[in-house]
Design a protein around this motif. Structure first.
Motif, PDB file in Angstrom:
ATOM      1  N   ASP A 233       0.834  -1.204   0.000  1.00 44.58           N
ATOM      2  CA  ASP A 233       0.000   0.000   0.000  1.00 44.58           C
ATOM      3  C   ASP A 233       0.869   1.255   0.000  1.00 44.58           C
ATOM      4  O   ASP A 233       2.007   1.230   0.488  1.00 44.58           O
TER       5      ASP A 233
ATOM      6  N   HIS B 166      -2.989  -1.406   6.389  1.00 45.70           N
ATOM      7  CA  HIS B 166      -3.647  -1.755   5.125  1.00 45.70           C
ATOM      8  C   HIS B 166      -2.883  -2.858   4.398  1.00 45.70           C
ATOM      9  O   HIS B 166      -3.487  -3.793   3.854  1.00 45.70           O
TER      10      HIS B 166
ATOM     11  N   HIS C 233       0.257   5.672   0.537  1.00 42.92           N
ATOM     12  CA  HIS C 233      -0.627   6.823   0.724  1.00 42.92           C
ATOM     13  C   HIS C 233       0.183   8.116   0.639  1.00 42.92           C
ATOM     14  O   HIS C 233       1.378   8.135   0.939  1.00 42.92           O
TER      15      HIS C 233
HETATM   16 MG    MG Z   1      -4.660   2.107   1.920  1.00 44.36          MG
END
Ligand code: MG
Length: 158
Positions: A8, A42, A10
């Motif tokens: 993941d 995540h 961000h």
């Molecule tokens: Mg995420």
């Protein structure tokens, strides 16, 4: 035995809290997302779902759902782990890497392992968390975002 992989990324922005591995980290920027944008959690959720053959985090907790707005991702992890265990799978170990240029993660890693261990009732000694920078290269190196990768192994109960 089965293995699962999670990844993941961000974006980092001003005016958001930085939460990683369920732990709030003092920093001048925080991760942007529908939830608390905890990249580590995540990636861990996706690794668990992958090992169980249950798809991905977006299909279970869509960011179109208001109930997940700013949600503490540890809660998503708890629910993910319940789904995995309901499929008759036992966790063996978790190994994760945070990819971030700053701040230094080492002081916060013991607390992250403790949070995850508590959330999913799993031995802290089987949770490994590492951190690396990209040596200043790319968007993560410029502090525009953070990423995480995670691998999980599970065992099918017979
Ligand atoms: Mg995420």
């Amino acid at each position: 035995m089965r293995v699962g992989l999670g990844y993941d990324v961000h974006k980092l922005v001003r005016g958001r809290r930085l939460t990683l591995g369920g732990v709030e980290i003092p920093h001048h920027k925080g991760l942007l997302g529908h939830s608390d944008a905890d990249v580590l959690i995540h990636a861990l959720c996706d690794a668990l779902l992958g090992a169980a053959g249950l798809g991905d985090i977006g299909s279970h907790f869509p960011d179109s759902q208001p109930e997940y707005k700013n949600i503490y991702s540890i809660r998503l992890l708890r629910r993910t782990c319940e789904m995995v265990r309901a499929k008759g799978l036992d966790l063996i170990n978790i190994d994760a890497t945070i990819i971030a240029q700053e701040p230094k993660m080492a002081p916060f890693i013991p607390a992250m392992r403790r949070e995850i261990s508590r959330a999913i009732d799993f031995d802290e000694a089987r949770i490994n968390i590492k951190a690396t920078t990209t040596e200043g290269l790319g968007p993560i190196g410029k502090g525009e975002g953070m990423g995480a990768m995670c691998v999980v192994m599970v065992n099918e109960k017979d």
